[in-house]
Enzyme design. Structure first.
Site, PDB file in Angstrom:
ATOM      1  N   HIS B  55      52.495  64.979  10.337  1.00 19.80           N
ATOM      2  CA  HIS B  55      52.100  65.024   9.058  1.00 19.80           C
ATOM      3  C   HIS B  55      53.143  65.701   8.099  1.00 19.80           C
ATOM      4  CE1 HIS B  55      49.434  64.733   5.690  1.00 19.80           C
ATOM      5  NE2 HIS B  55      49.527  65.943   5.469  1.00 19.80           N
ATOM      6  N   HIS B 104      45.383  60.140   2.048  1.00 17.42           N
ATOM      7  CA  HIS B 104      44.205  61.085   2.571  1.00 17.42           C
ATOM      8  C   HIS B 104      43.481  60.203   3.288  1.00 17.42           C
ATOM      9  CE1 HIS B 104      42.567  65.225   1.861  1.00 17.42           C
ATOM     10  NE2 HIS B 104      43.752  65.311   2.496  1.00 17.42           N
ATOM     11  N   ASN B 105      43.834  59.357   4.394  1.00 15.88           N
ATOM     12  CA  ASN B 105      43.001  58.268   4.841  1.00 15.88           C
ATOM     13  C   ASN B 105      42.045  58.983   6.005  1.00 15.88           C
ATOM     14  OD1 ASN B 105      44.866  56.780   3.657  1.00 15.88           O
ATOM     15  ND2 ASN B 105      46.308  56.355   5.253  1.00 15.88           N
ATOM     16  N   HIS B 106      42.638  59.744   6.811  1.00 14.35           N
ATOM     17  CA  HIS B 106      41.574  60.117   7.981  1.00 14.35           C
ATOM     18  C   HIS B 106      40.357  60.930   7.435  1.00 14.35           C
ATOM     19  CE1 HIS B 106      44.721  58.532  10.532  1.00 14.35           C
ATOM     20  NE2 HIS B 106      45.781  59.256  10.220  1.00 14.35           N
ATOM     21  N   ARG B 125      48.269  68.980  -7.386  1.00 13.83           N
ATOM     22  CA  ARG B 125      49.057  70.283  -7.327  1.00 13.83           C
ATOM     23  C   ARG B 125      50.369  69.898  -7.028  1.00 13.83           C
ATOM     24  NH1 ARG B 125      44.357  71.170  -4.800  1.00 13.83           N
ATOM     25  NH2 ARG B 125      45.153  71.079  -2.539  1.00 13.83           N
ATOM     26  N   ASP B 126      50.888  68.992  -6.256  1.00 18.84           N
ATOM     27  CA  ASP B 126      52.192  68.508  -5.977  1.00 18.84           C
ATOM     28  C   ASP B 126      53.013  68.225  -7.408  1.00 18.84           C
ATOM     29  OD1 ASP B 126      52.653  68.537  -3.257  1.00 18.84           O
ATOM     30  OD2 ASP B 126      52.040  66.568  -2.806  1.00 18.84           O
ATOM     31  N   ASP B 278      52.617  74.405  -4.080  1.00 17.52           N
ATOM     32  CA  ASP B 278      51.236  74.286  -3.672  1.00 17.52           C
ATOM     33  C   ASP B 278      50.950  74.273  -2.218  1.00 17.52           C
ATOM     34  OD1 ASP B 278      52.541  71.696  -3.602  1.00 17.52           O
ATOM     35  OD2 ASP B 278      50.560  71.178  -2.745  1.00 17.52           O
ATOM     36  N   ASN B 513      56.317  55.721  -2.534  1.00 17.48           N
ATOM     37  CA  ASN B 513      55.604  54.882  -1.678  1.00 17.48           C
ATOM     38  C   ASN B 513      55.019  55.560  -0.698  1.00 17.48           C
ATOM     39  OD1 ASN B 513      57.199  55.646   1.015  1.00 17.48           O
ATOM     40  ND2 ASN B 513      58.840  55.020  -0.333  1.00 17.48           N
ATOM     41  N   SER B 553      51.847  58.019   6.473  1.00 19.60           N
ATOM     42  CA  SER B 553      50.672  57.985   7.355  1.00 19.60           C
ATOM     43  C   SER B 553      50.550  57.137   8.530  1.00 19.60           C
ATOM     44  CB  SER B 553      49.417  57.953   6.483  1.00 19.60           C
ATOM     45  OG  SER B 553      48.126  57.812   7.171  1.00 19.60           O
TER      46      SER B 553
END
Lengths: 227, 750
Positions: B55, B104-106, B125-126, B278, B513, B553
């Site tokens: 990640h 934020h899939n999982h 925050r990014d 962040d 992307n 991801s």
């Protein structure tokens, strides 16, 4: 005369304050920022309590804001006749502060709803709706999760009898409000609260497909000029 | 309780460490020992294990992603490229936009509400950390089949999470996608995009320069959320049972995030921030190592200063906690009082936890003992890089050979139109998007269901210099196309987002992307990934739009079954005069309707094959990028000259669905005639096409513009009436279209 000065209150978590200030400026009035932590109304001629999630809506919508230092100044001033408009979270705060009767609870659908809503003007005898026609239908956006107006049977009968219902939803009730009530006023008519958002319906280019919200701001100008 | 200090690590070189439980391979652990010249302490292992995770380190994707840089088209617009928190592009008149999409899939599968909510929080925050005011969000969502049981658990939770967090933050949600396919049933995709605005000269970077400058942690306090593997460390080292059970999904507090936004903007305006980062994945570990690595090179942190929500947290857990709504700033000592005063005004707790040094080491102490002493770059930048093996999937040739040519064509095209219009992928998404505030901040010019979201710039930041400009944004992706051909599928995703921006009158400028794939350890998945990246990088070069950042991801699979490869592409465009935006659909009666672009019989991966036959095979439509570019040139120029009254992109479901949606925009019908074979004309999904509505007196000028750019322009008919009429083929009242279109999702989700 100098421009009318309309205070726009910011609590922590207020979201529509910039929008409200912009709408005030669009009709040529001066928007005066008011800060929740100040004991100071800065001598404004009227106050706009905008929408948002003040204090995160924690505990209950508006329940914490009503105790803010600014509210200690605003509540007596409003009782003494200062024009105050509360939209969405501002309406919730006005009810929590007992400046308006009743309460706003979770939408019947249990979902937040954002849509362009028809409402009928039921009372033009207020500081904020005198530019509308009685019975006029206007379009304003609603966007809330807790906008279902409720009151005891006695209160409901009383505000209906007194003509204190200012706006009613038409073409579908977005939240299950009693008697399709979208907005109400106090007996004197200087304090108005409603769930829809006039400040998001003031420009052709952005927001809802209507400029019907301008009427609120021209109303208060008219009221202040004639005062 | 013993603290695993550096001194202790030196004296116990052979103590076994739980690196495998933290997802670290033996050779990776050996490299850590080599870097440090000793075994890592528990805290150091915590840092390396999260920073070298897939990640954070992109270790499987890096070798492919570099094509986005090596093949990047020349662009004067790119101010900050890949590798920062988000890319920044020049949008003219001194303004810059920063945007990024992230998965934020999982977490959204495990706990849909909080997983999706914190996905929004993280990407916002990014954007804040670039020095920008976040001005809008959008979400690209993929769920299992609409009628599958678990979708009824996951979808309402995800939508509610996005709704609650985004609405409470005061950011309009202006677009995005919702799609269904059984391949996502155990692996929903929640990709969140945020866009922010700033003045060109106000860009902030994640860097910690200047020895003696203070390191300030501000925002929420640190709790035991999202720690996951750290409890392994804590319990393995300290045998404390109470540490073992931790929630793996973070919990969001949008109210705190709203305060953080306003607080950060005031800090930037007061010029009291030297560098900022962040806290997202890997929390304090990531922020400290990245800030230090990009600055003077050293930092000293006293972990005891970190404000805790749970005082029993061990240092390893503090380092790995993913508690939300936290930021880290580097501040000159003389600015600390002003910094703290602004935080106090917004009720945002802030604490000095360390300072920048010139030692080249990141040193952390805990009750006076040194527990971390590492060169920060080794954790932040020098993670492992894998050249994972890949090969074409065994069944790929057979899949491509199974074309839709043999599928039975429908006899009743009216019924087919209604069947598609009421299918979950094409039906109205109002059930979802009506739960999002699209109006807050009063800059929304276009929002869903428009082809792209559009915002005016001028009013976005109080007191800023006026401009007529606006920005447009769209995200698109089609997993079925990418499954059939990941190279073409990625290009088609870009082409659609690019086209969606252009039909509103905005010129496409830059790309972000989110690449959603199965396990990189499966060579067949890795092939899909490699092909998709190659396709996207090639297409970006051809279309002249650089990739500014994004996210990968992996591991979106259950057992050995991966999701369809799903590259989701976001395109940002600029319109010089936002008042000239082109609304989606038919906005008036009596307008000439024209189809731009050529139609071939392309049904591989189509919505028709999916809905009518449950078929997936053959090849996706051809991605003709030169045709896309010419089409966009015509659309942008026509909007500039005020020739277009309305427009609509053609994509899933082809011309039939585009016509129906155009009628539904304002409830205005149309009468059109086809020139070719009706089924192909109506339902083919050939790319590089759009529908336009033009005032009759402007039509000749518009047609000449198309001819000049060699864009085929076919007059179809006129708008008006209460039905959609395709002469000699079908007629459907707009009210019936509406009932079919809007009724589908409420019938499933209540």
């Amino acid at each position: 005369m100098s421009a009318a000065r309309v205070g726009v209150v910011t609590f922590p978590g207020t979201l529509d304050d910039q929008d409200a200030a912009r709408a005030v400026r669009l009709v040529g009035a001066e928007a005066v920022p008011l800060w929740h932590a100040d004991h100071d109304l800065k001598g404004v001629d009227a106050v706009f309590l905008p929408g948002g999630f003040s204090y995160g809506d924690y505990l209950r919508c508006g329940a914490i804001s009503r105790f803010a230092p600014l509210m200690e100044e605003l509540i007596p001033a409003a009782r003494a006749g200062l024009p105050v408009l509360g939209t969405c979270n501002g309406f919730q705060i006005l009810c929590e502060a007992h400046l308006l009767p009743g309460a706003l609870t979770r939408n019947a659908s249990l979902h937040y709803v954002c849509r362009d809503q028809r409402v009928r003007v039921e009372s033009t005898d207020t500081a904020w709706t005198n530019a509308f026609e009685q019975g006029q239908e206007i379009t304003l956006p609603v966007k809330h999760g807790e906008g279902r107006y409720v009151a005891s049977a006695e209160t409901l009968a009383e505000i209906e009898a007194n003509g204190q219902v200012v706006f009613r939803y038409v073409g579908g009730n977005p939240n299950g409000a009693m008697n399709d009530i979208a907005g109400i006023r106090n007996e004197a008519g200087n304090i108005v609260g409603l769930m829809p958002h006039p400040e998001h319906a003031v420009e052709e280019l952005v927001g809802a497909p209507s400029t019907d919200g301008l009427g609120f701001f021209t109303s208060i100008l008219k009221k202040l000029v004639n005062a | 309780m013993t603290t695993d200090s550096v001194k202790r690590a030196e004296s116990t070189p052979d103590e076994p460490m739980p690196f495998a439980e933290l997802g670290m391979k033996q050779d990776e652990y050996d490299r850590v020992k080599e870097i440090l010249g000793r075994r890592p302490t528990g805290s150091e292992l915590a840092i390396y294990s999260v920073m070298w995770s897939e990640h954070c380190s992109y270790k499987s994707s890096k070798v492919h992603l570099k094509q986005f840089a090596t093949k990047a088209p020349k662009s004067d617009a790119l101010l900050v490229g890949m590798g920062e928190n988000a890319g920044v592009v020049d949008i003219g008149d001194g303004w810059a936009a920063t945007f990024k999409i992230e998965s934020h899939n999982h977490p959204s599968y495990v706990e849909p509400h909080q997983g999706a909510a914190t996905g929004v929080g993280g990407i916002v925050r990014d954007i804040m950390s670039m020095g920008a005011r976040p001005i809008a969000v959008m979400d690209a969502l993929r769920f299992g089949g609409a009628h599958q049981d678990d979708t009824r658990r996951v979808l309402p939770g995800v939508v509610e999470g996005i709704s609650h967090y985004g609405n409470c933050l005061g950011l309009p949600n202006i677009g995005g996608e919702v799609a269904f396919d059984p391949c996502y049933i155990g692996n929903p995709l929640v990709n969140a995009l945020c866009v922010g605005l700033l003045r060109k000269d106000q860009i902030k970077l994640a860097t910690a320069p200047g020895p003696g400058n203070k390191v300030v942690l501000f925002g929420a306090s640190t709790g035991p959320d999202g720690i996951g593997g750290a409890s392994v460390l804590a319990s393995a080292t300290f045998e404390d049972e109470s540490q073992a059970k931790r929630p793996a999904v973070q919990v969001g507090d949008p109210f705190m995030e709203k305060l953080l936004i306003e607080c950060c903007l005031e800090l930037y305006a007061a010029d009291v921030v030297v560098g900022i980062q962040d806290l997202g994945a890997a929390g304090v570990s990531c922020a400290t190592t990245e800030l230090a690595a990009k600055g003077t090179g050293g930092m000293h942190v006293d972990l005891n200063q970190v404000p805790l929500r749970d005082p029993s947290l061990r240092p390893e857990e503090i380092l790995m906690s993913e508690s939300q709504e936290r930021m880290m700033a580097v501040v000159r000592p003389s600015d600390i009082p002003a910094f703290m005063a602004i935080c106090a005004k917004w009720d945002v707790p802030a604490t000095v936890i360390g300072e920048v040094t010139d030692t080249g080491r990141l040193v952390m102490t805990w009750h006076g003992e040194t527990i971390v002493d590492i060169p920060p770059g080794t954790a932040a930048d020098d993670g492992p890089v894998y050249e994972r093996p890949f090969h074409e999937p065994a069944g790929q040739a057979a899949l491509n050979a199974d074309t839709p040519d043999a599928l039975e064509r429908p006899a009743d095209l009216r019924a087919t139109l209604l069947q598609l219009l009421g299918s979950p992928n094409l039906a109205s998404k109002a059930w979802v998007t009506d739960q999002y505030d699209r109006y807050v901040r009063s800059n929304t010019v276009l929002a869903q269901p428009a082809d792209a979201g559009m915002l005016r710039i001028s009013e976005a930041i109080a007191g800023a210099e006026p401009t007529t400009r606006g920005i447009a944004l769209s995200t698109d992706g089609n997993g079925r196309y990418a499954k059939l051909d990941p190279y073409a599928g990625a290009q088609l995703a870009l082409a659609e987002a690019y086209r969606n921006v252009a039909v509103t009158g905005a010129k496409p400028l830059a790309v972000t992307n989110c690449l959603n794939f199965g396990s990189p350890e499966d060579p067949e998945v890795m092939w899909q990934f490699a092909e998709a990246v190659r396709g996207l990088a090639d297409a970006c070069r051809t279309l002249g739009v650089p990739v500014t950042g994004g996210n990968v991801s992996f591991y979106n699979q259950t057992g050995s079954t991966a999701i369809h490869p799903t590259p989701v592409v976001g395109v940002l465009g600029v319109i010089d005069d936002v008042a000239k935006r082109v609304p989606t659909g038919f906005v008036a009666e009596g307008l000439r309707v024209a189809l731009l672009g050529d139609t071939a019989a392309e049904f591989g991966g189509s919505e028709w094959a999916h809905v009518a036959h449950g078929h997936l095979g053959g090849l996706p439509p051809e991605a003709d990028l030169e045709a896309e570019r010419s089409l966009a040139t015509v659309l942008v120029e026509a909007a500039r000259r005020g020739l277009l009254e309305g427009s609509h992109d053609l994509s899933d479901g082809g011309l039939a669905i585009a016509l129906a949606e155009a009628c539904l925009a304002r409830g205005i019908g149309a009468t059109v005639a086809l020139s070719g074979e009706p089924f192909t004309d109506l339902f083919s999904e050939s790319a590089a096409r759009a529908l336009v509505a033009v005032r009759p007196e402007a039509f000749d000028e518009f047609a000449a513009l198309c001819a000049e750019h060699e864009v085929p322009c076919y007059g179809l008919g006129v708008t008006g009436g209460e039905s959609l009429v395709v002469q000699d083929v079908l007629e459907v009242p707009v009210s019936e279209l509406r009932d079919t279109h809007t009724g589908a999702l409420p019938a499933i989700f209540g």
